[in-house]
Design a protein around this motif. Structure first.
Motif, PDB file in Angstrom:
ATOM      1  N   PHE A   1      77.835  15.777  25.815  1.00  0.00           N
ATOM      2  CA  PHE A   1      78.140  17.202  25.787  1.00  0.00           C
ATOM      3  C   PHE A   1      79.638  17.488  25.887  1.00  0.00           C
ATOM      4  N   PHE A   2      80.461  16.445  26.147  1.00  0.00           N
ATOM      5  CA  PHE A   2      81.900  16.664  26.001  1.00  0.00           C
ATOM      6  C   PHE A   2      82.490  15.661  25.010  1.00  0.00           C
ATOM      7  N   GLU A   3      81.789  15.583  23.852  1.00  0.00           N
ATOM      8  CA  GLU A   3      82.270  14.878  22.667  1.00  0.00           C
ATOM      9  C   GLU A   3      82.476  13.382  22.910  1.00  0.00           C
ATOM     10  N   GLN A   4      81.551  12.785  23.673  1.00  0.00           N
ATOM     11  CA  GLN A   4      81.594  11.347  23.910  1.00  0.00           C
ATOM     12  C   GLN A   4      80.245  10.713  23.561  1.00  0.00           C
ATOM     13  N   GLN A   5      79.689  11.132  22.428  1.00  0.00           N
ATOM     14  CA  GLN A   5      78.405  10.597  21.992  1.00  0.00           C
ATOM     15  C   GLN A   5      78.485   9.085  21.780  1.00  0.00           C
ATOM     16  N   ALA A   6      79.614   8.607  21.312  1.00  0.00           N
ATOM     17  CA  ALA A   6      79.755   7.168  21.072  1.00  0.00           C
ATOM     18  C   ALA A   6      79.656   6.385  22.383  1.00  0.00           C
ATOM     19  N   ILE A   7      80.260   6.909  23.442  1.00  0.00           N
ATOM     20  CA  ILE A   7      80.156   6.259  24.756  1.00  0.00           C
ATOM     21  C   ILE A   7      78.716   6.274  25.232  1.00  0.00           C
ATOM     22  N   TRP A   8      78.035   7.400  25.052  1.00  0.00           N
ATOM     23  CA  TRP A   8      76.634   7.492  25.475  1.00  0.00           C
ATOM     24  C   TRP A   8      75.770   6.488  24.721  1.00  0.00           C
ATOM     25  N   GLU A   9      76.036   6.280  23.443  1.00  0.00           N
ATOM     26  CA  GLU A   9      75.262   5.300  22.668  1.00  0.00           C
ATOM     27  C   GLU A   9      75.464   3.891  23.236  1.00  0.00           C
ATOM     28  N   GLN A  10      76.674   3.584  23.656  1.00  0.00           N
ATOM     29  CA  GLN A  10      76.916   2.281  24.267  1.00  0.00           C
ATOM     30  C   GLN A  10      76.176   2.150  25.596  1.00  0.00           C
ATOM     31  N   ILE A  11      76.175   3.219  26.392  1.00  0.00           N
ATOM     32  CA  ILE A  11      75.543   3.187  27.712  1.00  0.00           C
ATOM     33  C   ILE A  11      74.025   3.084  27.604  1.00  0.00           C
TER      34      ILE A  11
END
Length: 326
Positions: free
Chosen positions: A10-20
């Motif tokens: 929700f603060f433009e870190q979808q790529a980080i969330w995909e890694q997590i």
């Protein structure tokens, strides 16, 4: 984990969330880690503290080592190691230090017991409680009257009393201002240089304010509304409710707001409004014992916050009425 892990998309870190949220492969070795390339972390990764339960491997898990611009205040100059991913924002746990690190949860995975539940019901009065889902409907004082988030300064390694914690076993009584006399009389923002109680041993250099954005430990991403903004950071040498003497960032204590702004710090109310709270906000009796299970007098469970307007803003359901506009 902190509240921010699930908010990354929700603060433009979808790529980080995909890694997590997916298995993560170790691609290279690390001086701080022992896992060979090709090792896979399970989804949600290792425990997000520097010294985790499976060894010093956080340095090999890229998401926990990533610093995100959305988590930083432009006024804070802190950067680099020994912090991994700094955060200038923190969740409000209420006006008491009881079970503040874990709430109903437990670091060793044990199930909640009745004694722990009573302590949590009496003392964990903020918008966020560890191991317990809260919803807007649980904020009975009103969304506009309850703090959800706040601002914290990150440590610069300079013995700043707001970001470098001082251990004091006597704070187990729940009195937030018990470390006040340990500050430098000539520079009250810093600890007295003759002290030996500050957490400054080489083995605990990572125990500093705002150093780990994915960790829910109070040192890194949480605060309480006992002392007003920009006061000292004072914590127990261990957690007497758990018989634990583990690392400083997990210990109960007086963790308040702080910032590099002049005269105060920002908060976010549960309705989304952003307010600037001055250091001089009415904060009641900073020598009073916090509300807790087994407390008497002003600390009896269900009592109004002994920490005045500031304390009442930190509680979600204490039925305290705020008359004035902040």
């Amino acid at each position: 984990m902190s509240i921010f892990v699930g908010l990354t998309p929700f603060f433009e870190q979808q790529a980080i969330w995909e890694q997590i949220s997916n298995p993560f492969l170790v691609t290279q070795g690390s001086a701080l880690g022992s896992l060979p390339p090709g090792t896979a972390f399970q989804p949600m990764g290792p425990m997000p503290n520097f010294y985790d339960l499976i060894g010093q491997v956080q340095a090999q898990y890229d998401p926990w080592m990533t610093e995100m611009p959305a988590m930083r205040c432009p006024s804070d100059p802190g950067a680099g190691l020994p912090a991994t991913g700094r955060s200038n924002y923190a969740a409000c746990l209420g006006d008491s230090m009881q079970r503040m690190g874990y709430g109903l949860a437990e670091i060793d995975g044990t199930r909640p017991n009745s004694n722990r539940a009573q302590i949590v019901r009496a003392g964990c009065r903020g918008a966020f409680v560890g191991g317990q889902p809260n919803k807007f409907r649980d904020i009975l004082d009103g969304l506009a009257n309850t703090i959800m988030l706040g601002e914290i300064a990150t440590d610069l390694g300079d013995q700043d009393a707001r970001t470098t914690p001082l251990e004091n076993a006597n704070i187990s009584a729940g009195i937030p201002n018990i470390c006040a006399n340990s500050k430098d009389p000539l520079r009250p923002q810093f600890w007295n240089p003759t002290l030996t109680g500050a957490i400054n041993a080489a083995s605990e250099f990572e125990n500093r304010r705002g150093y780990r954005w994915p960790s829910s430990s109070p040192m890194f991403t949480a605060f309480v509304t006992m002392l007003p903004p920009n006061r000292e950071l004072c914590l127990q040498g261990s957690d007497p409710l758990d018989g634990s003497s583990i690392r400083g960032y997990t210990r109960p204590g007086s963790y308040t707001l702080s910032s590099r702004h002049q005269g105060g710090a920002h908060i976010v109310m549960a309705d989304g409004a952003v307010k600037f709270i001055t250091d001089s906000i009415e904060a009641g009796d900073s020598g009073a014992v916090n509300v807790m299970f087994g407390g008497v007098g002003v600390s009896t469970p269900g009592s109004a916050s002994p920490y005045g307007l500031w304390g009442s803003l930190g509680t979600r359901a204490s039925k305290e009425v705020i008359q004035e506009e902040l």
